[in-house]
Every structure is written in C-alpha cells, then in structure tokens.
Design an enzyme around this catalytic site. Structure first.
Site, short mmCIF file in Angstrom:
data_model
loop_
_atom_site.label_atom_id
_atom_site.label_comp_id
_atom_site.label_asym_id
_atom_site.label_seq_id
_atom_site.Cartn_x
_atom_site.Cartn_y
_atom_site.Cartn_z
CD GLN A 202 87.67 -43.55 -53.63
OE1 GLN A 202 86.99 -43.49 -54.54
NE2 GLN A 202 87.20 -43.15 -52.49
CB ALA A 243 83.33 -40.13 -61.33
CG HIS A 244 84.03 -42.82 -56.81
ND1 HIS A 244 84.55 -42.49 -55.61
CD2 HIS A 244 83.00 -41.97 -57.00
CE1 HIS A 244 83.88 -41.38 -55.06
NE2 HIS A 244 82.82 -41.14 -55.99
CG ASN A 245 81.25 -46.66 -56.60
OD1 ASN A 245 82.01 -45.64 -55.70
ND2 ASN A 245 81.68 -47.97 -56.05
#
Length: 355
Positions: A202, A243-245
């Site tokens: 990540q 969460a990511h993005n």
C-alpha cells in the site's frame, strides 16, 4: 470569566433585545441554566420551558421570539439559526476558559533531528516524531502520539493522546483528532494465488483537509497506489472504518460505526448514519443522506434521503416479514405462471362468451 451580552453579540452577531450589560459566564440547557448563564431554544416544542428558565438570556429565532418573548424576563439574542449560534457561543466560552498551552517539546518526547517542529507547537511526553515530519505552528500533540517519517500536521491542529499518523500522511490546519485514531495503516489489499493471499504493498497516502474532526478509534487506511482523501470540513464520529483509496467530499458528516469500503467516493455535504455500510467502488452524489444501518450496494446519483432497513418490530412479527421476503422470488414465479395460464385461457373464454 463573565462577559457582557453586548460583547458577545459584537463578536458573534445577532439582534440583542434587553439589557446589553447583562453578565453571563457560560451556557446551559433551558432546564438547567442559572442566572449567570445563557441558554438557547432551537426546538419549538420546548417553548413552554422559556417562561420557567432561570437563564440570564436566551438565544432564539424570530418566530420563537414572537411566540414567547413576552413571557420571558431576561434578555434575548435573536438569530436565524439558534443551534449554530449556541455552538459558536459554546466555543467562545471554551476558548476564554481554556488553560493556556505552553509551547515546547517535553523531555520524554523523541523527535528525530531531521523533523521540523514549529517553536509554537506543544509536544507532550512519549510522543515520537519521525524523520522529515513537519509539525506546524500552534500544533498540540498529546502524550503517546506517533508521527511517522515525512508526515505533516497543519497549523492549529490538536492530536489527543495515543494518535498514530503513519509515514507520509498529511493533515491540514485546525484538525481535531481524538485518542486511538490511526491514520495511514495499510489498506486491505491482497491477490489470491491458488488459495494463498499475496500482499499488495500500500504505497499511497492519506490526505486530510483543513477543519476536519476525527472521533476516537476511527481508522483511515492509506491508498494502495493513489491516495485516500478526506476533504476539508469533514466530521467523523468514533469507530469508523474508511478503507483504502476512498474519497470523502467536503463537509460530509459520518456517524459512529459506519464502514466505507475501498475506493468508494462520497460527495460533498452528505451525511451517513451510524452503522451504515457503503460498498466499495461506488459513487455517492453530493447532498445525499444515508440513514442509520443502511447498506448501500449501488451508486447514488441524485441528492436525497436513502434508507434500507426494516423498522423495528416484535421478534415474531419480524420473523414473519423476513419469511415473506425470503419467499418473494417463489411467489413471483407462481404469479407469472398464473398470468401465463390466464392469457392462454382468455381466447377460449372469449369464444364461449360469443357463443
């Protein structure tokens, strides 16, 4: 520390009716306010309490002033939005009564020589600040916080104890970040290879705008490749997972225990109720309001209120409703079969009628 109503109105605005020299030292609800406090009326159903309150002054709307002003003995401050004025009044007194923050770095803190810490910042005990981190003017970082290498904290921000900001993440000005928050942990990214999981590094960041508040134990994951973005003015409650993005638009508010899955995009001026779940890779338009407990599986392109849950009911009634929902597909097929049979019989029935 008390203040004259005249000074308060000069600072915050509003129309003052009554004795401008009335002294007030704090703010309290209608039912609890004393003669040294100011109170507010934001809900018309509490109008009857105005005549009984002991408060020195009441913040209220023009409509409420017309309805109850004659029954009240004290001063009034008439404003378009009493609740917002109450909030600013509370901020005003909190700032006046706050214990002054002494700038400096506590002897028990660990600050890398390559970090930049403004002279006006206050760094508490057992804080760790990594290489290349930048801490802006008048930042306050309480005990036990960890600021990773290359991270940036904007001017006037306040990190309560035990906040963790991973490497390269950036926080804007005047942020308020409560205890237990983790910003920039790895997003949940894995590729399946024959039944085993291969970690996807990540490498993105978390970018947080100005005037953002983040509640206790909320987590915001860093992006997989691109960045996770929280725009200015966003308010996050306790125990939220982002969460990511993900991309959260300006001035959106999200209540406790909500979960936002990866790559979801939420617009500006939205509100997400407690325990709501937002599916990954969907887009929610500006000015959308998602009710508590709702599961959003598809993109929402139009503003409005969206709800997706059963209203509470007795358990037996809920079971009956759930059984009906579970059998809807079977019922639909039976109805289709009946419709088909009726269509097939219609010519025969019509012929008999003609005979």
């Amino acid at each position: 520390m008390s203040i004259r109503l005249k000074e308060l109105v000069e600072s915050l605005g509003g129309q003052l009716i009554g004795d401008a020299d009335t002294q007030v030292s704090g703010i309290a609800p209608l039912s609890d306010a004393t003669a040294s406090q100011i109170t507010f009326l934001s809900n018309p159903k509490f109008r009857p309490q105005v005549a009984q309150t002991q408060a020195a002054a009441v913040i209220l709307s023009a409509a409420d002033e017309a309805a109850v002003g004659a029954d009240y003995h004290g001063a009034r401050i008439v404003v378009p939005n009493p609740y917002a004025y109450f909030a600013r009044t509370a901020q005003f007194f909190a700032a006046r009564n706050a214990v002054p923050v002494v700038p400096g770095i506590h002897a028990a803190a660990s600050v890398d020589p390559a970090a930049q810490v403004a002279a006006s910042a206050c760094i508490g005990p057992n804080v760790v600040i990594g290489s290349g981190a930048v801490i802006g003017e008048h930042v306050r970082i309480d005990a036990g916080c960890v600021i990773g290498a290359g991270a940036k904290i904007g001017a006037g921000s306040y990190l309560y104890p035990n906040v963790t900001v991973y490497h390269a993440c950036e926080i804007g000005q005047r942020a308020i970040i409560h205890s237990g928050v983790v910003i920039g942990a790895d997003g949940f990214g894995f590729a399946n290879d024959g039944g085993t999981w291969v970690k996807i590094p990540q490498t993105g960041r978390v970018l947080i705008g100005d005037d953002v508040e983040i509640g206790a134990n909320t987590t915001i994951d860093r992006g997989a490749l691109a960045d996770t973005v929280i725009e200015e003015g966003v308010k996050l409650d306790n125990q939220i997972q982002i969460a990511h993005n993900c991309h959260i638009g300006a001035h959106t508010a999200i209540a406790a225990c909500a979960g936002i899955a990866g790559s979801a995009r939420i617009g500006k001026y939205c509100s997400i109720g407690g325990a709501a779940m937002i599916h990954g890779h969907i887009t929610i338009a500006d000015h959308v309001h998602v009710s508590a407990g709702t599961l959003a599986l598809r993109s929402i392109s139009e503003p409005g209120q969206y709800t997706g849950f059963y209203p509470i009911a007795k358990h037996g009634d809920w079971e009956k409703s759930a059984a009906l929902v579970r059998n809807l597909n079977t019922m639909r097929e039976k109805i289709r079969s009946l419709e088909k049979s009726v269509k097939q019989l219609m010519p025969q029935l019509t012929q008999k009628d003609n005979e």
